[in-house]
Design a protein around this motif. Structure first.
Motif, PDB file in Angstrom:
ATOM      1  N   SER A  29       1.004  -1.226   0.001  1.00  0.00           N
ATOM      2  CA  SER A  29      -0.004   0.023  -0.141  1.00  0.00           C
ATOM      3  C   SER A  29       0.898   1.185  -0.117  1.00  0.00           C
ATOM      4  O   SER A  29       0.402   2.289  -0.198  1.00  0.00           O
ATOM      5  N   THR A  30       2.179   1.090   0.039  1.00  0.00           N
ATOM      6  CA  THR A  30       2.964   2.294   0.328  1.00  0.00           C
ATOM      7  C   THR A  30       3.389   2.814  -1.008  1.00  0.00           C
ATOM      8  O   THR A  30       3.808   3.747  -1.258  1.00  0.00           O
ATOM      9  N   TYR A  31       3.374   1.913  -2.176  1.00  0.00           N
ATOM     10  CA  TYR A  31       4.096   2.271  -3.557  1.00  0.00           C
ATOM     11  C   TYR A  31       3.035   2.029  -4.493  1.00  0.00           C
ATOM     12  O   TYR A  31       2.102   1.641  -4.460  1.00  0.00           O
ATOM     13  N   ASP A  32       3.357   2.857  -5.715  1.00  0.00           N
ATOM     14  CA  ASP A  32       2.811   2.561  -6.957  1.00  0.00           C
ATOM     15  C   ASP A  32       3.408   1.225  -7.436  1.00  0.00           C
ATOM     16  O   ASP A  32       4.140   1.333  -8.371  1.00  0.00           O
ATOM     17  N   VAL A  33       2.625   0.226  -7.074  1.00  0.00           N
ATOM     18  CA  VAL A  33       3.523  -1.093  -7.197  1.00  0.00           C
ATOM     19  C   VAL A  33       3.512  -1.641  -8.825  1.00  0.00           C
ATOM     20  O   VAL A  33       4.535  -2.318  -9.088  1.00  0.00           O
ATOM     21  N   GLN A  34       2.426  -1.106  -9.615  1.00  0.00           N
ATOM     22  CA  GLN A  34       2.725  -1.404 -10.977  1.00  0.00           C
ATOM     23  C   GLN A  34       4.003  -1.073 -11.676  1.00  0.00           C
ATOM     24  O   GLN A  34       4.539  -1.582 -12.719  1.00  0.00           O
TER      25      GLN A  34
ATOM     26  N   LEU B  17      -0.749  -9.776  -8.110  1.00  0.00           N
ATOM     27  CA  LEU B  17      -1.240  -9.679  -9.694  1.00  0.00           C
ATOM     28  C   LEU B  17      -2.672  -8.985  -9.715  1.00  0.00           C
ATOM     29  O   LEU B  17      -2.912  -8.373 -10.656  1.00  0.00           O
ATOM     30  N   GLU B  18      -3.141  -9.019  -8.650  1.00  0.00           N
ATOM     31  CA  GLU B  18      -4.579  -8.527  -8.509  1.00  0.00           C
ATOM     32  C   GLU B  18      -4.538  -6.936  -8.744  1.00  0.00           C
ATOM     33  O   GLU B  18      -5.408  -6.293  -8.723  1.00  0.00           O
ATOM     34  N   LEU B  19      -3.534  -6.557  -8.120  1.00  0.00           N
ATOM     35  CA  LEU B  19      -2.927  -4.908  -7.934  1.00  0.00           C
ATOM     36  C   LEU B  19      -2.721  -4.245  -9.277  1.00  0.00           C
ATOM     37  O   LEU B  19      -2.368  -3.280  -9.478  1.00  0.00           O
ATOM     38  N   GLY B  20      -2.469  -5.253 -10.060  1.00  0.00           N
ATOM     39  CA  GLY B  20      -2.353  -4.760 -11.701  1.00  0.00           C
ATOM     40  C   GLY B  20      -0.851  -4.929 -11.842  1.00  0.00           C
ATOM     41  O   GLY B  20      -0.336  -4.445 -13.020  1.00  0.00           O
ATOM     42  N   VAL B  21      -0.089  -5.638 -11.078  1.00  0.00           N
ATOM     43  CA  VAL B  21       1.465  -5.900 -11.443  1.00  0.00           C
ATOM     44  C   VAL B  21       1.490  -7.030 -12.489  1.00  0.00           C
ATOM     45  O   VAL B  21       1.038  -8.104 -12.355  1.00  0.00           O
TER      46      VAL B  21
ATOM     47  N   GLU C 127       2.643  -9.954 -14.613  1.00  0.00           N
ATOM     48  CA  GLU C 127       3.433 -11.385 -14.018  1.00  0.00           C
ATOM     49  C   GLU C 127       4.947 -11.173 -14.364  1.00  0.00           C
ATOM     50  O   GLU C 127       5.645 -11.644 -13.563  1.00  0.00           O
ATOM     51  N   GLN C 128       5.398 -10.619 -15.484  1.00  0.00           N
ATOM     52  CA  GLN C 128       6.796 -10.532 -15.847  1.00  0.00           C
ATOM     53  C   GLN C 128       7.595  -9.708 -14.743  1.00  0.00           C
ATOM     54  O   GLN C 128       8.762  -9.783 -15.050  1.00  0.00           O
ATOM     55  N   GLN C 129       6.757  -8.769 -13.931  1.00  0.00           N
ATOM     56  CA  GLN C 129       7.584  -8.202 -13.098  1.00  0.00           C
ATOM     57  C   GLN C 129       7.412  -8.603 -11.620  1.00  0.00           C
ATOM     58  O   GLN C 129       7.962  -7.977 -10.578  1.00  0.00           O
ATOM     59  N   LEU C 130       7.094  -9.913 -11.576  1.00  0.00           N
ATOM     60  CA  LEU C 130       6.841 -10.536 -10.173  1.00  0.00           C
ATOM     61  C   LEU C 130       7.822 -11.765 -10.030  1.00  0.00           C
ATOM     62  O   LEU C 130       7.692 -12.704 -10.829  1.00  0.00           O
ATOM     63  N   PHE C 131       8.927 -11.996  -9.049  1.00  0.00           N
ATOM     64  CA  PHE C 131       9.743 -12.954  -9.088  1.00  0.00           C
ATOM     65  C   PHE C 131       9.713 -13.400  -7.634  1.00  0.00           C
ATOM     66  O   PHE C 131      10.043 -12.688  -6.749  1.00  0.00           O
ATOM     67  N   ILE C 132       9.227 -14.414  -7.304  1.00  0.00           N
ATOM     68  CA  ILE C 132       9.235 -15.122  -5.905  1.00  0.00           C
ATOM     69  C   ILE C 132       9.809 -16.564  -5.748  1.00  0.00           C
ATOM     70  O   ILE C 132       9.580 -17.258  -6.748  1.00  0.00           O
TER      71      ILE C 132
ATOM     72  N   ILE D 262       3.369 -18.301  -0.754  1.00  0.00           N
ATOM     73  CA  ILE D 262       3.996 -17.755  -2.128  1.00  0.00           C
ATOM     74  C   ILE D 262       2.576 -17.613  -2.849  1.00  0.00           C
ATOM     75  O   ILE D 262       2.283 -16.642  -3.589  1.00  0.00           O
ATOM     76  N   ALA D 263       1.749 -18.751  -2.865  1.00  0.00           N
ATOM     77  CA  ALA D 263       0.610 -18.257  -3.808  1.00  0.00           C
ATOM     78  C   ALA D 263      -0.326 -17.224  -3.431  1.00  0.00           C
ATOM     79  O   ALA D 263      -0.829 -16.551  -4.445  1.00  0.00           O
TER      80      ALA D 263
END
Length: 324
Positions: free
Chosen positions: A284-289, A310-314, A316-321, A302-303
């Motif tokens: 909630s602190t950042y413009d996560v997209q 992803l529901e926040l609009g990020v 898939e290619q910007q998310l590494f877990i 993880i899931a």
């Protein structure tokens, strides 16, 4: 005076100082240049000069044919530029680009990090460094009695001096691990393995979230990101349920003190049950997209965390877990 090097076909550039070889400068800038020995023996760092002039700075055993020399082939570990140059050299930016290796290393040093963790420093032979990408892991075999897969906590820019965060609680039998970790003891390193690596093409700000001992992978990624661009915006959150879980906080604060666009926040949690709540507060602190996310989390979380981000609009290619 400093000289500019342009790599083809990638089109990337870096600066070589007068005292450096081309290989040393490229690694310092965070580029995954191919090499193994770094002393002119193996020939893995060979490249072809397209434009400009170079000069040798050290003797090397590897030999090119007369035809190869005429075509401009040389070793990046043994030469420096006399002018701005352009060279043909493929980078190793994906896990599949790095060959599997098995190297006999020696224990260089061990340092207690907290009650259960040790910083284990290994040194490879001078004739053979260990190649890996930031965020990857390796299998360590101690003598004939113990083997474990651990993240490499050091930067890929130095494949001779390797760092790992080792839990002594996992070493069996209990009465022999002190002997296995004495200075000079042999440790076989195999790998690398893992797909949790940095997107080298992205220039977006970075948000790192490490859970407990998953900080080892994040440490490697942060050091690599700093070597590529120390001015890049980076945010690091280290979450831990342990009283002494932030065992390298001073190291992280040193990054924050030295870099204008780096921030570090250690977060203590009473239990893993609060992890989802804390991650939601961070998001909630950042413009996560606009961020690339690199996270090491408990497997059970993880899931849920992936779905929430992803529901926040990020994308898939910007998310590494990866699993901590």
């Amino acid at each position: 005076m400093p000289r500019r090097v342009i790599l083809q076909p990638a089109g990337k550039e870096f600066i070589v100082e007068q005292h450096e070889t081309i290989l040393e400068a490229g690694l310092r800038h965070g580029l995954n240049l191919p090499y193994s020995c770094a002393n002119g023996t193996c020939g893995d760092c060979r490249s072809r000069l397209l434009h400009g002039s170079i000069e040798p700075v050290r003797y090397h055993d590897f030999r090119f044919t007369p035809g190869e020399r005429e075509q401009g082939w040389f070793l990046t570990c043994s030469c420096r530029p006399l002018t701005d140059i352009e060279i043909s050299l493929s980078l190793s930016d994906r896990p599949g680009d790095i060959p599997q290796q098995r190297i006999a290393t020696r224990v260089s040093k061990t340092v207690p990090l907290n009650r259960e963790l040790l910083l284990l420093e290994l040194r490879t032979p001078r004739s053979r460094s260990f190649r890996f990408l930031a965020g990857q892991k390796a299998r360590l075999t101690f003598g004939d009695c113990f083997s474990v897969i651990l993240p490499v906590a050091s930067c890929p820019c130095d494949g001779i001096h390797l760092r790992f965060h080792l839990s002594t609680a996992e070493m069996e039998p209990d009465d022999c691990w002190q002997e296995l970790l004495k200075r000079g003891q042999r440790v076989t390193v195999q790998g690398p393995c893992g797909e949790f690596v940095m997107d080298e093409a992205s220039k977006r700000p970075l948000l790192f979230i490490a859970w407990d001992r998953g900080f080892a992978q994040i440490q490697s990624l942060v050091e690599h990101a700093i070597s590529i661009d120390p001015d890049r915006t980076m945010r690091l959150y280290w979450l831990s349920p342990q009283e002494h879980g932030h065992y390298l906080s001073n190291y992280c604060r040193a990054w924050e003190d030295a870099l204008d666009n780096f921030s570090y926040r250690p977060v203590g949690l009473a239990s893993i049950a609060r992890l989802d709540e804390v991650i939601a507060q961070i998001l909630s602190t950042y413009d996560v997209q606009g961020y690339d996310f690199y996270m090491t989390l408990p497997q059970v979380c993880i899931a849920r965390s992936r779905q929430r981000i992803l529901e926040l609009g990020v994308p898939e290619q910007q998310l590494f877990i990866d699993s901590a």
